[in-house]
Enzyme design. Structure first.
Site, short mmCIF file in Angstrom:
data_model
loop_
_atom_site.label_atom_id
_atom_site.label_comp_id
_atom_site.label_asym_id
_atom_site.label_seq_id
_atom_site.Cartn_x
_atom_site.Cartn_y
_atom_site.Cartn_z
CB THR A 1 57.97 105.06 -46.96
OG1 THR A 1 59.06 104.32 -46.41
CG2 THR A 1 58.42 105.68 -48.27
CB THR B 1 62.43 98.21 -38.38
OG1 THR B 1 63.77 97.93 -38.82
CG2 THR B 1 61.53 98.37 -39.58
NE ARG C 1 55.44 97.27 -47.66
CZ ARG C 1 56.41 97.76 -46.89
NH1 ARG C 1 56.87 97.03 -45.90
NH2 ARG C 1 56.90 98.95 -47.11
CG ASP D 1 63.36 103.44 -45.46
OD1 ASP D 1 63.04 103.32 -44.27
OD2 ASP D 1 62.66 103.02 -46.41
N1 ATP Z 1 48.09 104.89 -42.79
C1 ATP Z 1 47.92 104.31 -43.97
N2 ATP Z 1 46.80 104.49 -44.69
C2 ATP Z 1 46.63 103.89 -45.88
N3 ATP Z 1 47.54 103.06 -46.46
C3 ATP Z 1 48.68 102.84 -45.80
C4 ATP Z 1 48.94 103.46 -44.55
N4 ATP Z 1 50.16 103.09 -44.12
C5 ATP Z 1 50.64 102.27 -45.07
N5 ATP Z 1 49.77 102.11 -46.08
C6 ATP Z 1 49.94 101.21 -47.23
O1 ATP Z 1 50.96 100.28 -46.92
C7 ATP Z 1 52.06 100.37 -47.83
C8 ATP Z 1 53.35 100.31 -47.03
O2 ATP Z 1 53.53 101.48 -46.27
P1 ATP Z 1 54.95 102.20 -46.13
O3 ATP Z 1 55.82 101.88 -47.28
O4 ATP Z 1 54.70 103.64 -45.85
O5 ATP Z 1 55.50 101.47 -44.83
P2 ATP Z 1 56.90 101.63 -44.08
O6 ATP Z 1 56.57 101.84 -42.63
O7 ATP Z 1 57.72 102.65 -44.75
O8 ATP Z 1 57.57 100.19 -44.23
P3 ATP Z 1 59.15 99.77 -44.22
O9 ATP Z 1 59.63 99.88 -42.80
O10 ATP Z 1 59.14 98.35 -44.69
O11 ATP Z 1 59.84 100.70 -45.17
C9 ATP Z 1 51.86 101.70 -48.57
O12 ATP Z 1 52.28 101.61 -49.90
C10 ATP Z 1 50.37 101.91 -48.50
O13 ATP Z 1 49.74 101.29 -49.59
MG MG Z 2 59.47 102.46 -45.86
#
Ligand code: ATP
Ligand code: MG
Length: 327
Positions: free
Chosen positions: A59, A152, A211, A103
């Site tokens: 995201t 996922t 996360r 998503d």
């Molecule tokens: N590459 C990164 N650098 C810095 N912080 C990150 C990074 N990736 C993720 N984060 C941190 O982790 C949190 C979760 O990331 P994100 O919501 O983008 O994950 P996601 O892959 O979309 O998860 P889901 O599959 O559960 O939706 C973000 O709010 C951020 O604080």
């Molecule tokens: Mg996400």
């Protein structure tokens, strides 16, 4: 001196630029080239699909792409598109060049997914109005948009859907160094003084996932405020891990429960995912998406055609913990 901690609701730890977005170098490099090229052409990007575990930054990266493209990001979740009509109203409300982030796209209902095919390819929607002999089809033009799909579970996506993406990017787990960098930035944003040694300790128990790293950081920060002097020192961190029952491999209660049930109720396995989830009183999605990936990555659980199996390493890890408890 106790540190005044700002309200977490006001602080967004999400990275908002390439520099802040740590790791996933392959994905980033590829996207940067496509974005620069699209900007030069004055066109849009091809649709892209992100897949990988929960909390690995899918995201967040979608947000950065939108910002880089100067585009409006619209977000929705697969299961919320119940009918073709939902999709039609979503797509017709888009503007030229908008980015649509979907998503959990493996949970888009089949009928909606099928209507999406022509929208992705030709930017048209074929709608069926009415029923039976009176039914008519209507063709609806929709603005040129870019879809960023996130999932996922890549294997659950039908091939025609997957084939409509220009690129498919896999998100991998983060290295210790990358997680440390993320933690240092987050601690600064939270205004939490932290010792570099404590950063290393938290990173090593974060299951290689940003996360989770940020979540543990916030819990340790709170613990340091109440049980310490507000500074996150190695000693406070160690005590916080014991208090929150986060073990040396970053496993928490739910992870250990999975291992324990697999080792006792199922005598080490193989156990089918349905039976395992039922025995844990969890839903299957949580086991598959949240708990299992890191246990597989650590080599504590193996996936076999007959089901999940606890590895010798799992017995060793859980045995060592049992011994630790006895002394
Ligand atoms: N590459 C990164 N650098 C810095 N912080 C990150 C990074 N990736 C993720 N984060 C941190 O982790 C949190 C979760 O990331 P994100 O919501 O983008 O994950 P996601 O892959 O979309 O998860 P889901 O599959 O559960 O939706 C973000 O709010 C951020 O604080
Ligand atoms: Mg996400």
């Amino acid at each position: 001196m106790p540190v005044k901690s700002p309200n977490d609701w006001d602080i967004n730890l999400r990275p908002t630029s390439w520099d802040e977005y740590v790791g996933q170098e392959k994905v980033k490099n590829n996207l940067r080239i496509s974005i620069d090229a699209a900007k030069k052409r004055g066109g849009t990007l091809e649709h892209v699909l992100f897949y990988g575990g929960s909390g690995l930054g899918k995201t967040s990266l979608a947000g950065i792409i939108a910002q880089e493209m100067g585009a409006t990001l619209r977000t929705c979740a697969g299961p919320s598109m119940e009918k073709t009509g939902d999709l039609a109203s979503l797509l017709t409300n888009l503007e030229e060049g908008d980015i649509l982030f979907v998503d959990e796209c493996h949970r888009i209902p089949k009928i909606v997914m099928e209507s999406l095919y022509s929208a992705l390819e030709d930017y048209t929607l074929h709608l069926i109005l009415g029923r039976g002999p009176m039914a008519r089809t209507m063709e609806l033009r929709i603005p040129h948009f870019m879809l960023i799909g996130a999932t996922t579970r890549l294997s659950l996506l039908p091939a025609p859907f997957r084939n409509r993406f220009g690129s498919i990017f896999q998100f991998s787990f983060y290295s210790q160094g990358e997680i440390e960098k993320i933690l240092a930035r987050s601690a600064q944003l939270l205004g939490a003084p932290i010792d570099p040694a404590a950063i290393r300790m938290i990173a090593s128990r974060s299951r290689a996932t940003p996360r989770i790293a940020n979540r543990i950081l916030k819990r340790v920060r709170d613990f340091a405020l109440i049980q310490g002097n507000g500074t996150i020192s190695p000693d406070t961190t160690e005590r916080a891990f014991a208090f929150f029952e986060i073990d040396s491999w970053g496993l928490e209660q739910a992870d250990r429960k999975l291992l324990e049930i697999l080792m006792t109720t199922f005598k080490g396995g193989p156990a089918g995912i349905q039976a395992l989830a039922a025995a844990m009183n969890e839903d299957q999605e949580t086991v598959l998406d949240v708990l299992e990936p890191y246990l597989l990555q650590l080599g504590l659980v193996e996936r076999t055609p007959k089901g999940r199996v606890a590895t010798p390493l799992a017995y060793k890890h859980m045995g060592a913990r049992a011994q630790d408890k006895m002394v």
